[in-house]
Design a protein around this motif. Structure first.
Motif, PDB file in Angstrom:
ATOM      1  N   LYS A 193       0.835  -1.204   0.000  1.00 50.79           N
ATOM      2  CA  LYS A 193       0.000   0.000   0.000  1.00 50.79           C
ATOM      3  C   LYS A 193       0.871   1.256   0.000  1.00 50.79           C
ATOM      4  N   GLN A 194       1.947   1.214   0.782  1.00 49.27           N
ATOM      5  CA  GLN A 194       2.815   2.386   0.890  1.00 49.27           C
ATOM      6  C   GLN A 194       3.513   2.697  -0.433  1.00 49.27           C
ATOM      7  N   VAL A 195       4.073   1.680  -1.085  1.00 53.93           N
ATOM      8  CA  VAL A 195       4.786   1.963  -2.336  1.00 53.93           C
ATOM      9  C   VAL A 195       3.806   2.330  -3.451  1.00 53.93           C
ATOM     10  N   THR A 196       2.613   1.741  -3.421  1.00 57.84           N
ATOM     11  CA  THR A 196       1.613   2.103  -4.421  1.00 57.84           C
ATOM     12  C   THR A 196       1.265   3.586  -4.315  1.00 57.84           C
ATOM     13  N   ALA A 197       1.100   4.063  -3.083  1.00 64.09           N
ATOM     14  CA  ALA A 197       0.779   5.475  -2.871  1.00 64.09           C
ATOM     15  C   ALA A 197       1.977   6.371  -3.189  1.00 64.09           C
ATOM     16  N   LYS A 198       3.156   6.000  -2.718  1.00 62.15           N
ATOM     17  CA  LYS A 198       4.345   6.846  -2.894  1.00 62.15           C
ATOM     18  C   LYS A 198       4.683   7.042  -4.361  1.00 62.15           C
ATOM     19  N   TYR A 199       4.631   5.965  -5.139  1.00 66.15           N
ATOM     20  CA  TYR A 199       5.033   6.035  -6.546  1.00 66.15           C
ATOM     21  C   TYR A 199       3.836   6.129  -7.496  1.00 66.15           C
ATOM     22  N   GLU A 200       2.628   6.281  -6.937  1.00 67.95           N
ATOM     23  CA  GLU A 200       1.402   6.396  -7.733  1.00 67.95           C
ATOM     24  C   GLU A 200       1.296   5.271  -8.765  1.00 67.95           C
ATOM     25  N   LEU A 201       1.503   4.070  -8.288  1.00 69.08           N
ATOM     26  CA  LEU A 201       1.500   2.914  -9.184  1.00 69.08           C
ATOM     27  C   LEU A 201       0.125   2.640  -9.782  1.00 69.08           C
ATOM     28  N   ASP A 202      -0.927   3.121  -9.094  1.00 65.47           N
ATOM     29  CA  ASP A 202      -2.280   2.874  -9.582  1.00 65.47           C
ATOM     30  C   ASP A 202      -2.881   4.069 -10.310  1.00 65.47           C
ATOM     31  N   ALA A 203      -2.041   5.026 -10.693  1.00 67.69           N
ATOM     32  CA  ALA A 203      -2.540   6.258 -11.325  1.00 67.69           C
ATOM     33  C   ALA A 203      -3.283   5.990 -12.632  1.00 67.69           C
ATOM     34  N   LYS A 204      -2.889   4.964 -13.359  1.00 64.54           N
ATOM     35  CA  LYS A 204      -3.496   4.683 -14.661  1.00 64.54           C
ATOM     36  C   LYS A 204      -4.374   3.436 -14.655  1.00 64.54           C
ATOM     37  N   SER A 205      -4.621   2.892 -13.489  1.00 68.60           N
ATOM     38  CA  SER A 205      -5.445   1.683 -13.417  1.00 68.60           C
ATOM     39  C   SER A 205      -6.788   1.984 -12.770  1.00 68.60           C
ATOM     40  N   ASP A 206      -7.726   1.089 -12.948  1.00 67.32           N
ATOM     41  CA  ASP A 206      -9.042   1.218 -12.341  1.00 67.32           C
ATOM     42  C   ASP A 206      -8.922   0.929 -10.845  1.00 67.32           C
ATOM     43  N   VAL A 207      -9.985   1.222 -10.099  1.00 64.32           N
ATOM     44  CA  VAL A 207      -9.972   0.916  -8.675  1.00 64.32           C
ATOM     45  C   VAL A 207      -9.848  -0.594  -8.480  1.00 64.32           C
ATOM     46  N   GLN A 208      -9.238  -0.980  -7.382  1.00 67.82           N
ATOM     47  CA  GLN A 208      -9.149  -2.405  -7.080  1.00 67.82           C
ATOM     48  C   GLN A 208     -10.451  -2.842  -6.399  1.00 67.82           C
ATOM     49  N   LYS A 209     -10.856  -4.067  -6.665  1.00 63.94           N
ATOM     50  CA  LYS A 209     -12.049  -4.644  -6.047  1.00 63.94           C
ATOM     51  C   LYS A 209     -11.631  -5.884  -5.262  1.00 63.94           C
ATOM     52  N   TYR A 210     -12.459  -6.244  -4.279  1.00 66.28           N
ATOM     53  CA  TYR A 210     -12.079  -7.335  -3.379  1.00 66.28           C
ATOM     54  C   TYR A 210     -13.273  -8.215  -3.038  1.00 66.28           C
ATOM     55  N   GLY A 211     -12.961  -9.409  -2.599  1.00 70.82           N
ATOM     56  CA  GLY A 211     -13.938 -10.295  -1.997  1.00 70.82           C
ATOM     57  C   GLY A 211     -13.400 -10.775  -0.668  1.00 70.82           C
ATOM     58  N   LEU A 212     -14.288 -11.280   0.170  1.00 71.28           N
ATOM     59  CA  LEU A 212     -13.881 -11.925   1.418  1.00 71.28           C
ATOM     60  C   LEU A 212     -14.103 -13.417   1.262  1.00 71.28           C
ATOM     61  N   GLY A 213     -13.033 -14.183   1.363  1.00 72.12           N
ATOM     62  CA  GLY A 213     -13.123 -15.632   1.262  1.00 72.12           C
ATOM     63  C   GLY A 213     -13.000 -16.267   2.635  1.00 72.12           C
ATOM     64  N   MET A 214     -13.959 -17.099   2.999  1.00 73.98           N
ATOM     65  CA  MET A 214     -13.932 -17.838   4.260  1.00 73.98           C
ATOM     66  C   MET A 214     -13.913 -19.328   3.950  1.00 73.98           C
ATOM     67  N   LYS A 215     -13.222 -20.084   4.764  1.00 72.18           N
ATOM     68  CA  LYS A 215     -13.007 -21.491   4.423  1.00 72.18           C
ATOM     69  C   LYS A 215     -12.974 -22.342   5.679  1.00 72.18           C
ATOM     70  N   GLU A 216     -13.584 -23.502   5.589  1.00 70.22           N
ATOM     71  CA  GLU A 216     -13.478 -24.522   6.628  1.00 70.22           C
ATOM     72  C   GLU A 216     -13.016 -25.828   5.996  1.00 70.22           C
ATOM     73  N   ILE A 217     -12.274 -26.600   6.756  1.00 69.55           N
ATOM     74  CA  ILE A 217     -11.943 -27.970   6.338  1.00 69.55           C
ATOM     75  C   ILE A 217     -12.835 -28.904   7.140  1.00 69.55           C
ATOM     76  N   TRP A 218     -13.498 -29.789   6.430  1.00 68.74           N
ATOM     77  CA  TRP A 218     -14.385 -30.769   7.061  1.00 68.74           C
ATOM     78  C   TRP A 218     -13.905 -32.190   6.774  1.00 68.74           C
ATOM     79  N   GLU A 219     -14.026 -33.037   7.769  1.00 72.55           N
ATOM     80  CA  GLU A 219     -13.896 -34.481   7.568  1.00 72.55           C
ATOM     81  C   GLU A 219     -15.311 -35.030   7.456  1.00 72.55           C
ATOM     82  N   VAL A 220     -15.624 -35.652   6.327  1.00 71.70           N
ATOM     83  CA  VAL A 220     -16.984 -36.139   6.091  1.00 71.70           C
ATOM     84  C   VAL A 220     -17.007 -37.662   6.075  1.00 71.70           C
ATOM     85  N   SER A 221     -18.205 -38.202   6.147  1.00 72.09           N
ATOM     86  CA  SER A 221     -18.356 -39.659   6.109  1.00 72.09           C
ATOM     87  C   SER A 221     -17.795 -40.210   4.807  1.00 72.09           C
TER      88      SER A 221
END
Length: 550
Positions: A193-221
């Motif tokens: 985040k710091q280098v992106t802001a300092k050097y304006e690395l995202d000046a020519k790109s669209d906004v970044q989008k995100y998702g939240l991924g949640m995960k469980e490991i299950w042992e099933v029959s």
């Protein structure tokens, strides 16, 4: 740069993050030049401790990096045997024929894996080549040279008091300098985040989008387990409240990865991604699979979803952004590990050529060109419109228009051009008064669980006598603005129960509490907070989740 005096160590390349991108870069550097001094710094207690991914792995990156990975025992043990897509209603499901989908969506030749274990194996390969890997070493600060280029990082600082002052056992850490510094921190990394802001690395790109991924490991029959089966679903229980979907991957030993992704661009602040995940497991299809089984692990992390149009410039003075630090996930394929590995390889090759030519601390333009024009760009560009269509017009439009656009892209053109994402996920959040509250069912303790119980299955731990790594720009905003305007949405978007509003017993006034010890380092708060008031920073090295097989 800090006033604290620290010892310094010199390397050819310093790599932050022992994920698939960072380890691939380290391996490739040593393959090209065994005498090269390479160090990898990992904030987790061990390599793999902070790695969480689906994951169905496209081996294209591994094939390019270590062609004989099978002979060397890479933990890719479960090839995909079956692909299923379902649209869920509350009580039933409709299959989506895989034949209607573009070839790029086919999982034939891919493997169901634990990326944590893949990274542990990659670390072994790196160490055999002479790479130095230091786990438990959080990188808290960047160091710049006299020309303003990144020349290193501060790692391994321990022992500050909760108020930030130096405690009795304070250790200042070390400076690690390199001709180039690679940031492979993953999604929303604090240094990235710091280098992106300092050097304006995202000046020519669209906004970044995100998702939240949640995960469980299950042992099933055993009778319910189908090794090699890959299932993705969309629809219920999210409906029109948010975009997203699930993944269900049958790996070995009667284990199943059960995951749920919620796009963070949702408007209704009453949405609770975690409770949506728990509700999903009560769908008849999931209930039938999971009943009689047991959950053995839980975790969560953010996912970069902006894709091609949101890629920032990936090279900056003195270094490069690798993998998810730049955002290289193919959203419809739900895959980014292969691109992370390819980016590490490409950055290593660019740095090797530069060092051989006597260069250092400049901009590796050849790496950025490789990302855009090479296999990573060829993977991301054809699917670039799926996410913006989904965000703007909903799931059905995404299936129809997005699918059509992917098909035309396989022929080399797009009638839609390149669509924009529009708002950031924080800006997309609307006031609570515009939306109805959502009545989520209470977890039953069998198929669904409360957050704090599940967090205990992530093996998360933070030393309590350190400064909270979740910083507020304005401590008054949560109670003054977020609570009345957005119904205190931080207490819902966090999948680990870090944030809560409590009534003061004496005054009766609301108080904002940050339980940073619960944090699983998903970065959702840094992304979704509508006032952008919460800043995620690194805690002491080794703190956080300790994922076994995620």
């Amino acid at each position: 740069m800090s006033e604290t005096t620290r010892e310094a160590m010199e390397y050819d390349v310093v790599i932050v993050g022992a994920g698939p991108a960072g380890l691939s870069a380290a391996i490739r550097l040593k393959q090209l030049s065994p005498e090269r001094e390479v160090v990898v710094l990992e904030k987790g207690s061990e390599v793999g401790a902070h790695i969480l991914s689906g994951a169905v792995l496209d081996p294209i990156g591994l094939n390019a990096l270590i062609p004989d990975w099978k002979e060397k025992g890479a933990p890719l043990n479960v090839p995909v045997k079956e692909d299923k897509f379902f649209y869920l209603g509350e009580s039933g499901k409709v299959g989506i024929p895989t034949k209607l989908m573009p070839p790029l969506m086919n999982n034939h030749g891919n493997y169901i894996v634990s990326m944590g274990n893949v990274c542990r194996w990659l670390a072994e390969q790196a160490e055999e080549l002479g790479v130095e890997i230091f786990p438990g070493m959080a990188c808290s600060e960047l160091i710049y040279d006299e020309h303003g280029a990144v020349k290193g990082v501060v790692a391994g600082e321990f022992g500050r008091n909760p108020d930030g002052t130096e405690g009795p056992g304070y250790e200042p850490g070390m400076e690690l300098h390199g001709k180039y510094v690679f940031l492979g921190e993953g999604v929303r990394g604090s240094l990235s985040k710091q280098v992106t802001a300092k050097y304006e690395l995202d000046a020519k790109s669209d906004v970044q989008k995100y998702g939240l991924g949640m995960k469980e490991i299950w042992e099933v029959s055993p009778e319910k387990h189908q090794e090699g089966r890959v299932v993705h679903t969309m629809g219920w229980p999210l409906g029109n409240n948010a975009g997203g979907g699930s993944f269900v991957y049958h790996l070995e030993n009667n284990q199943v990865y059960v995951g749920f992704v919620v796009h963070l661009g949702y408007e209704n602040p009453h949405v609770n991604p975690y409770l949506s995940f728990q509700q999903f497991k009560h769908h008849p299809y999931m209930k039938d699979l999971l009943e009689g089984g047991k959950r053995v692990a839980y975790g969560a992390r953010a996912i970069t979803e902006g894709g091609w149009q949101s890629l920032p410039k990936t090279a900056f003075p003195g270094g490069a952004l690798l993998g998810c630090a730049a955002g290289m996930v193919n959203v419809p394929r739900i895959k980014g590990n292969h691109n992370a590995m390819l980016s590490g390889k490409a950055a290593a090759e660019a740095a090797h050529s530069a060092i051989e030519a006597g260069r250092r601390s400049d901009v590796l333009e050849e790496y950025d060109r490789d990302v855009r024009n090479g296999p990573i760009g060829k993977d991301l560009k054809p699917v670039r419109n799926v996410k913006p269509i989904w965000s703007k017009y909903g799931l059905q439009a995404s299936l129809a228009m997005g699918g059509f656009d992917m098909w035309t892209n396989t022929l080399g053109f797009s009638l839609l051009g390149t669509l924009k994402h529009g708002k950031t996920d924080a800006e997309a959040t609307q006031e609570a008064s515009k939306h109805k509250k959502i009545d989520y069912p209470k977890p039953d303790g069998k198929l669904s669980f409360d957050r704090l119980t599940n967090v205990s299955f992530s093996n998360t731990n933070h030393a309590e006598n350190q400064p909270a790594h979740l910083k507020l720009k304005d401590p008054e905003l949560p109670v003054k603005v977020n609570l009345p305007k957005y119904a205190g949405l931080s207490q819902r978007y966090c999948p680990a129960g870090v944030y809560e509003f409590v009534k003061d017993e004496d005054s009766g006034e609301d108080r904002f509490v940050i339980n940073f010890q619960n944090c699983v380092h998903c970065k959702t708060c840094d992304i979704k907070d509508p006032m952008q008031n919460i800043v995620w920073t690194t805690p002491q090295g080794g703190d956080g989740p300790n994922y076994p097989n995620m």
